[in-house]
Design a protein around this motif. Structure first.
Motif, mmCIF file in Angstrom:
data_model
loop_
_atom_site.group_PDB
_atom_site.id
_atom_site.type_symbol
_atom_site.label_atom_id
_atom_site.label_comp_id
_atom_site.label_asym_id
_atom_site.label_seq_id
_atom_site.Cartn_x
_atom_site.Cartn_y
_atom_site.Cartn_z
ATOM 1 N N UNK A 1 62.943 3.106 10.017
ATOM 2 C CA UNK A 1 64.291 2.568 9.812
ATOM 3 C C UNK A 1 64.841 1.975 11.106
ATOM 4 N N UNK A 2 64.416 2.561 12.240
ATOM 5 C CA UNK A 2 64.890 2.082 13.543
ATOM 6 C C UNK A 2 64.459 0.647 13.816
ATOM 7 N N UNK A 3 63.399 0.208 13.166
ATOM 8 C CA UNK A 3 62.916 -1.157 13.412
ATOM 9 C C UNK A 3 63.982 -2.194 13.075
ATOM 10 N N UNK A 4 64.872 -1.858 12.129
ATOM 11 C CA UNK A 4 65.861 -2.834 11.705
ATOM 12 C C UNK A 4 67.281 -2.295 11.689
ATOM 13 N N UNK A 5 67.501 -1.266 12.464
ATOM 14 C CA UNK A 5 68.840 -0.692 12.498
ATOM 15 C C UNK A 5 69.063 -0.165 13.916
ATOM 16 N N UNK A 6 69.865 -0.907 14.685
ATOM 17 C CA UNK A 6 70.009 -0.553 16.095
ATOM 18 C C UNK A 6 70.693 0.793 16.316
ATOM 19 N N UNK A 7 71.553 1.186 15.391
ATOM 20 C CA UNK A 7 72.215 2.484 15.547
ATOM 21 C C UNK A 7 71.183 3.606 15.376
ATOM 22 N N UNK A 8 70.351 3.475 14.379
ATOM 23 C CA UNK A 8 69.288 4.470 14.187
ATOM 24 C C UNK A 8 68.349 4.455 15.389
ATOM 25 N N UNK A 9 68.014 3.269 15.841
ATOM 26 C CA UNK A 9 67.134 3.122 16.996
ATOM 27 C C UNK A 9 67.689 3.873 18.200
#
Lengths: 167, 167, 167, 167, 167, 167, 167, 167
Positions: free
Chosen positions: F140-148
């Motif tokens: 999910x982090x690949x496309x969600x900077x908050x998760x990243x």
């Protein structure tokens, strides 16, 4: 020569263990031999920690009239193989369930002996401890009619036994 | 009674296989027994496909003076256990490397016998086939000085052998 | 003939165990058969210790109208194979988790039957004990509409069940 | 609905394979069923790649009078379990020796079914492929005297067979 | 005393094999030691068939200045454990892929040594044969700057190597 | 259609278990997802007992915006494979230590998926339950900077942690 | 820094192998990615022999826009775990069937990762090599409609395929 | 650089654990080293969670005069391999019995190292923890007469020990 082991006069079976922790299991070998009237002696001798004692014991046994050796060990269980290399007597091997792998390591360390030096392997744990004793009896029965009769009786009783279910 | 099996006069060892496909391996048992001068007989009898023949053979052997039975089978290898249930003679078991699992299935089907009926297990494949023969010899040597002398000579020769490396 | 076993009039399933210690597991086979209204009988008969009783039981069952046999054993688990060799009835095998190796030995001793004599194997332990009963039901349902309806209902209820999580 | 599968009029056994590469093994199931006069149909349908075809086939079979399903798969072998979830018919499972682990992965993926949905497992490879067919026959024999007679004859012949050793 | 073995003047590593059939694998140990300039000697001595030769060799080595022993064996691989019981020198063990079970039996027979007598085990087959040699080098490097420099160079070259793919 | 399952608005991860008994392990997946701020939903749906519910759930999830499915099962663990056959979403598999074989059966039933339908497998038990959650986060982090950012912080904290020994 | 590796402009998947001998298997990963139009790069970098190159590559990839790493190794297969420790990108692991144990060693070395650093494991050998590629595609499809469409088409075609039996 | 680890002045052995949960086992390594008078230091550093700390520690040790590293880890146990890749010092590996598979996963993750970077593996659990310490002693004894004498004494005492049975 390291002769720190116990001998029993008239013993025809010698039971060896790699560690005293094998005794709760191997005491069943001893009880089974007792039940069938076979004189025997039990010792803790490690193939790894007491190599000279193993050598001394093996030389000694044949002269004293011991006819079968039963060896128990756990993990990388070398005792039976080491003993079989040192004596022409039949060697029976009891794999112990030691600290991991459910005794598979011991079973393979005993059963998978390379050609040339035979070791007869039995089940892991107390099933094998009892069966090794019975197998020794079956061997001794070949040339001893009293033993043969006792073994026949043991098997007959065992066959006649009826196990009831609780319902 | 199904008595479709071969007997050899004076045989002291009976070799049984579950399938003729076991013969390339078990012929080494036979050769080893020959080399050590042990009269023996070989038969293919399946515990599963020929249960009556197994029963007939087991009853017969003891009367004819056979002293040891060597049973080979692959997969769910029941032959040795079935034979041991039918005769008080010592039963040696040779696990065969059959159609999968490298013989582990056969080894466990033989070695893991529950308490009460003993079976002595040897290595998977030809190492075990040879060692079962040698073990039978070690048993017979207990009460036959000629066999004992031949076995002692065999082991002495084996110990003296030197294997050279090609360099 | 050794006929020390219990018969139940009208039983269509015979449940056999190699040891009374298998009962805590195999009682689930019995409960499952009860739940689905299948008359059955349960006995402890060892393939190794009671070979004649096994033979007698197998001959007897077919004549009495038993249609399926469910055999449970641990270690080198020969019971199902021995029974299957003696009767043309379908034989279901339940591997028990016995004294070591987590039941892998029993599973292989049952599942790896050589060609010619079939044995249907189920999971180690109580999952298999329950499923063997359900499988017997699925077989009986083929020719018994009442059983078929009860089995359909059982599966429907099972499918409708919703397991809640504690949060 | 994806109905890309072959049906055989009057088939009482449906044989399914996860891959055409299972056919060299599973053709022995088909040959054994032929030998015993059992009409059957064979299809390659993957539980993973063709889930809708599996669903369609399972619904279809019961209506067409198929009584037993035999499912073969390798690796993470889900076909038998998936089929058993979709039909109340008895499902027999043949583990294939696929790309590694000698078929142990397939065996465990079939034999270790959780409680509730039964699958009857046979040996890895062709031994199991043949025995699954024989087991299906033993089931069908319960309610078909002609099949029963053919199966009795098959087993009698098999028991009478004598395998000769080359010496 | 049985002294039928080959010694090499100045050898610091002794390589032992249970069988000449281990040489195709263990020749890689020898080649690796040669490549890193370590004087060594190679012998085939079986723990089971030549127990006295093993004893003689072990006593001898320490006096001649051998510093590390590398032992290879297959099946129930006892050689390393037997050697370690007889000498305080560090013993490295190389499990061989022998006649079945892919070398798992040898690996467990070596790695699972009970406490008290240490044996250092490496990978099954040639990976382990090479790494045992490298490990011996790493030990010798602790007190020999020339060896240390050669080993550092070997590792540097190995790290710098680039493996190209064929496309 | 059987839609007896729980949905959580905005869930991007769907956690499925074959049995409620998997919850003590799989609750760690849920806790890990919570800790990293990932909305998710948890359900018990058996591939075998609830095949229609599985199908309904899989169709539903993609439409509702679920992006990853995490499936846990024990024994012959088919859930992940069945789900992966029904949805193009990435499927993560958590093998459970069920009633025997220490979870090896589940691991092989998941990891050994045949080519064509991918399933990503993690460790047996809670290590895998936690890592499957972390892997979902990494995806999910690949496309969600908050998760990243949250995942980077989690890993940084984890790397900085120092575990003290009690002495 | 050791930057002896090949980069492909625009690559979103990086395929790493521990040895060039993994290429015959891992070329199927590459072919599958090609078939689905995923730009990727392939390199042989050993976690053990080239630790600095692994570190350099991991740091580099994230900056260059690589989104998934697929790591193949045999034996004690540490590559995927080492890579996962160095990068937050999702890491997929392909166990190779190397020199013994049929790839079980590699599978366990990858699948059994302790909690904290996730690695997603696929099947041993080419089944896993293909599925790791497909799994990467399923991940990329979450945020790329063109990839999503190609993957949907691939799966549809695969589902529609009918495998014929030779009779 | 992450240098959050404990150093002991004069330490010649460095003991590393992947997790503080390994300490109950690895404290026996420490006790054994203490008993034989070997200065050492113990740290928990995970190959996966603390890769930079591992790198820093490895570089540091050689300069500080540490001569042997002993690494313990469970599951996919990469610590020993990662350390061996970073330092030319001899690395000893202790597989831990972690959350499943009885430590077989850890054993294979350590013992099956590919060629090029050697790791010396010991038994699963405390037997291996003790033996790794003894092996380190045997290495240090090669160039330290005081250690040699203490080790000789330890082994002599151990050989002389007699274990009594309770009867």
């Amino acid at each position: 020569m390291d002769q720190n082991y116990t001998t029993v006069e008239g013993a025809v079976v010698g039971v060896l263990m790699g560690s005293a922790s094998d005794w709760p299991t191997m005491s069943k070998t001893s009880e089974t031999l007792d039940k069938l009237g076979i004189a025997h002696e039990c010792n803790v001798i490690s193939a790894h920690r007491n190599p000279e004692r193993v050598t001394a014991y093996c030389r000694d046994t044949e002269q004293r009239g011991v006819k079968v050796l039963i060896c128990a060990a756990g993990g990388a269980a070398h005792l039976a193989g080491v003993v079989a290399a040192l004596t022409p007597l039949p060697v029976l091997a009891c794999p112990m369930k030691a600290w991991s792998l459910e005794g598979l390591d011991s079973l393979l360390s005993m059963a998978q002996m390379p050609k040339g030096i035979p070791v007869a392997t039995f089940a892991i744990g107390s099933a094998g401890a009892i069966n090794a004793a019975l197998f020794a009896v079956s061997m001794l029965a070949l040339n001893d009619d009293a033993v043969k009769a006792r073994y026949a009786k043991f098997r007959e009783d065992q066959s006649a036994e009826v196990q009831q279910l609780p319902r």
